[in-house]
Scaffold this active site. Structure first.
Site, short mmCIF file in Angstrom:
data_model
loop_
_atom_site.label_atom_id
_atom_site.label_comp_id
_atom_site.label_asym_id
_atom_site.label_seq_id
_atom_site.Cartn_x
_atom_site.Cartn_y
_atom_site.Cartn_z
N CYS A 2 86.01 45.72 -47.49
CA CYS A 2 87.25 45.51 -48.18
C CYS A 2 87.55 44.39 -48.70
O CYS A 2 87.02 43.56 -48.46
CB CYS A 2 88.34 46.02 -47.27
N ARG A 27 84.58 45.36 -53.90
CA ARG A 27 84.31 45.41 -52.68
C ARG A 27 84.73 46.62 -51.75
O ARG A 27 84.27 47.13 -50.83
CB ARG A 27 85.13 44.36 -51.96
N TRP A 76 87.78 50.26 -48.63
CA TRP A 76 86.54 51.24 -48.67
C TRP A 76 87.01 52.12 -47.45
O TRP A 76 86.61 51.40 -46.26
CB TRP A 76 85.62 50.55 -48.89
N ASN A 100 89.76 43.67 -42.75
CA ASN A 100 88.36 44.02 -43.42
C ASN A 100 87.54 44.02 -41.99
O ASN A 100 87.48 43.08 -41.32
CB ASN A 100 87.97 43.01 -44.38
N GLY A 101 86.71 45.17 -41.80
CA GLY A 101 85.84 45.40 -40.86
C GLY A 101 86.25 46.65 -39.75
O GLY A 101 86.84 47.34 -40.48
N GLU A 478 63.56 50.98 -58.13
CA GLU A 478 64.75 50.26 -58.44
C GLU A 478 65.54 50.94 -59.60
O GLU A 478 66.60 51.28 -59.70
CB GLU A 478 64.76 48.80 -58.69
N LYS A 482 69.14 52.73 -59.77
CA LYS A 482 70.15 52.37 -61.02
C LYS A 482 70.78 53.79 -61.33
O LYS A 482 71.98 54.06 -61.40
CB LYS A 482 69.79 51.52 -61.92
N GLU A 485 72.99 55.79 -58.94
CA GLU A 485 74.22 55.26 -58.48
C GLU A 485 75.13 55.23 -59.65
O GLU A 485 76.68 55.50 -59.51
CB GLU A 485 74.23 53.94 -57.66
N HIS A 501 50.86 66.61 -55.06
CA HIS A 501 51.18 66.70 -53.62
C HIS A 501 52.29 67.75 -52.97
O HIS A 501 52.56 67.71 -51.95
CB HIS A 501 50.47 65.60 -52.75
N LYS A 600 80.51 47.29 -53.20
CA LYS A 600 79.69 46.27 -53.75
C LYS A 600 79.02 45.62 -52.33
O LYS A 600 77.98 45.22 -52.08
CB LYS A 600 80.33 45.14 -54.53
C1 AGP Z 1 72.52 48.49 -55.66
O1 AGP Z 1 72.64 48.63 -56.83
C2 AGP Z 1 73.54 48.19 -54.67
N1 AGP Z 1 74.55 47.54 -54.95
C3 AGP Z 1 73.09 48.04 -53.22
O2 AGP Z 1 71.68 49.01 -53.13
C4 AGP Z 1 73.02 46.62 -52.84
O3 AGP Z 1 71.52 46.08 -53.47
C5 AGP Z 1 72.81 46.63 -51.13
O4 AGP Z 1 73.76 47.15 -50.68
C6 AGP Z 1 72.28 45.20 -50.72
O5 AGP Z 1 73.42 44.48 -50.90
P1 AGP Z 1 73.15 42.76 -50.83
O6 AGP Z 1 72.13 42.37 -51.74
O7 AGP Z 1 74.53 42.09 -51.13
O8 AGP Z 1 72.70 42.61 -49.42
#
Ligand code: AGP
Length: 605
Positions: A2, A27, A76, A100-101, A478, A482, A485, A501, A600
């Protein structure tokens, strides 16, 4: 996961809180709320709702402007669904609190302290109730008593109705930074929210109490001793967290990559050689190890997979890449001769943080590759190489990934030289190629409209495959993340040779395929694999190094990537794949920066 803000000062509190929450929304963005206390009163007004900060702003408009103090939160959801009542702040008695937590023992606490009449289903409200239960006019004592009962992770920020314009805060694991500036005193989950006012800040230490008033910050440990805050200066520009005229942060951050790579290389190349002297990273770190273990999550782990391919082919060393969330439970082979490299944009990802602590307990030396200065993983690690990407706000990581790669290229070059694998000349030639990356990326960015045209072909897809071999496969993992998500298209990256396979059974005319072909030694095999999916009806989009194979345009949608040495083709290819996902998402009308269900910074395990 959060976002938290607290402010006491001379500005309009409501506006400061709402503006900061907009910056922190990445966040967590399922609910939001603020609590504001007007100077000279004891009434704390709470305004909160399920929904985005925009929705909150609309309902807060009804309230008049205030000066005084206030706290805010973007959520979140973990405990309790997304609803108005579960949104923060939580208010009980004289206490108004954001959290937060995760409070792991919240059920036990409800029973032990007979905390009846809670209004929400959250663990956070239990923390508020507990602080209120212990409050007898001394905020610090009440907070300490409550915290001693809590198990779990928490950043708690509290207003007391009868404590003037003071804000109190304490934390365990979940981050809080704070500052005192001309406009007053403020704290936040991360620096992004403070950047508008100042780039001087300090990280609130765990199990301390921070008291903010308009003119003063007081930090004390749990024994009541005064502690001097350790201020740092962020080199992020003030206002660098804005969108700069782009419709979405993701586009802005994709466009910033040439500059971000330059910034990552600054002060790390000396006479053409990689040099970590300014970072305080000694060569012995690279020579006194027998194996490497990279730990990270999501995009950062994908950067680790590229590094793994480079380390294997150049250094011929044993290297594992571990998902941080699985690391501790998979009996990892870690000892004093293992160099652990933790990779994280935020530096706060709890799984990566816990994995670092575990690796250190096993005697490993830990080097962190981090974007956010002073973050928890940076502080926990023995050495840090910052990626200097600047604030990354879009949930989908772009410039953080490519700057992590840039750091890995430098590490591999330095390591190859210090271990006698590369001569000085070979090292310099490798570094020279790295220095060409910003220019190659820029060429892709200048032709982004071509990628937009290709992206339109994918808009109707429900599923798609991304295929490639070797480094192309690593890049596509990667690219595929992208795509998933931000576009919500089910996308799988597959090593092209593995396709037959099993997964080729899924290929039909409704399953587009995106291929990456950048590795000279693999071209003919990759083109054969592309033929195989084409024969089964798939529309194929090919991202290919411009100097490889001609005459593909008749059969396929082709984007030709600027040519670099094969090891570096990941860089222009990644930019192209980021743009592909971005355009699919924005053309579908999605909120590109805030994909559903995500946040994030992932601070829960
Ligand atoms: C990718 O687009 C995401 N935001 C996610 O996979 C991210 O890379 C992952 O949560 C790790 O975050 P960090 O680099 O802040 O540790």
């Amino acid at each position: 996961m959060c976002g938290i803000i607290g402010y006491t000062g001379s500005e309009n509190v409501r506006e400061v809180l709402l503006d900061a929450l907009e910056l922190l929304e990445y966040r967590g963005y399922d609910s939001s709320g603020i609590a504001v206390k007007e100077r000279g009163t004891e009434e704390i007004k709470v305004c909160k709702c399920a929904g985005r900060v925009g929705d909150l702003r609309a309902i807060c408009e009804l309230q008049r402007a205030l000066t005084g103090c206030g706290i805010g939160h973007t959520r979140w959801a973990t405990h309790g669904g997304v609803s108005d009542k579960n949104a923060h702040p939580h208010q009980i008695g004289k206490v108004t609190l954001v959290h937060n937590g995760i409070i792991e023992n919240y059920r036990e606490l409800i029973e032990e302290y007979h905390l009846d009449g809670l209004k929400s289903e959250t663990d956070s409200e239990v923390a508020a109730a507990l602080v209120d239960r212990f409050y007898e006019g001394d905020p610090e004592t009440a907070i300490k008593k409550a915290v001693r009962k809590l198990k779990g992770t928490f950043a708690l920020v509290v207003l007391f109705a009868d404590q003037g314009d003071a804000i109190y805060c304490t934390r365990n694991v979940s981050p809080i930074v704070a500052t005192l500036c001309d406009e007053g005193a403020m704290l936040a989950s991360d620096l992004t929210a403070l950047c508008r006012f100042t780039n001087r800040y300090f990280v609130v230490p765990e199990y301390h109490i921070l008291k903010l008033t308009e003119t003063e910050l007081t930090l004390t440990d749990f024994d009541g001793n005064r502690v001097e805050p350790e201020y740092q200066t962020a080199d992020w520009e003030l206002n660098s967290a804005g969108k700069n005229g782009y419709p979405f942060y993701m586009e802005k951050e994709i466009m910033e990559q040439p500059r971000a790579i330059e910034d990552t290389m600054t002060n790390r190349i000396n006479s053409g050689m990689p040099d970590f002297t300014a970072d305080g990273v000694p060569d012995t770190l690279f020579t006194d190890c027998d194996r490497i273990c990279i730990i990270a999550c999501g995009t950062a782990m994908h950067a680790g997979l590229v590094a793994q391919a480079l380390v294997k082919s150049i250094l011929h060393m044993h290297i594992d890449v571990e998902m941080a969330s699985e690391f501790m439970y998979s009996d990892p082979v870690i000892d004093e001769r293992t160099l652990v490299i933790a990779v994280s944009q935020s530096g706060e990802t709890i799984d990566t943080l816990e994995a670092v602590k575990y690796a250190k307990r096993r005697g490993a030396k830990c080097l962190a590759v981090i974007n956010v200065k002073g973050s928890s993983i940076a502080r926990e690690s023995d050495y840090v190489l910052y990626t200097n990407a600047g604030p990354e706000i879009a949930v989908a990581s772009t410039k953080a990934y490519t700057t992590q790669l840039a750091v890995f290229y430098l590490i591999v070059a330095r390591m190859a030289h210090s271990r006698g694998v590369f001569s000085a000349e070979e090292t310099q030639s490798f570094v020279r190629e790295l220095q060409r990356v910003p220019q190659a990326m820029q060429k892709v960015l200048e032709r982004r409209h071509e990628i937009h045209v290709v992206a339109r072909k994918l808009l109707e897809a429900k599923d798609l495959f991304m295929i490639g071999r070797g480094l192309d496969h690593s890049t596509l993992l990667e690219g595929s993340l992208k795509m998933k998500e931000v576009s919500y298209i089910h996308s799988e990256a597959y090593a092209s040779g593995e396709l037959k396979h099993g997964p080729i059974a899924l290929i039909t005319q409704d399953t587009p395929v995106v291929a990456s072909v950048t590795q000279e030694k693999l071209v003919s095999k990759e083109l054969s694999n592309i033929k195989e999916v084409k024969s089964r009806g798939a529309d194929v989009v090919i991202f290919i190094k411009e100097t490889l194979a001609g005459n593909l345009e008749e059969e396929y949608s082709v984007f030709r990537l600027p040519a670099m040495r094969d090891e570096f083709m990941v860089m222009p290819a990644s930019v192209a794949l980021q743009l592909l996902a971005y355009y699919v998402s924005s053309d579908k009308g999605f909120d590109v920066d805030k994909p559903r269900n995500l946040a994030k910074v992932v601070t829960v395990e």
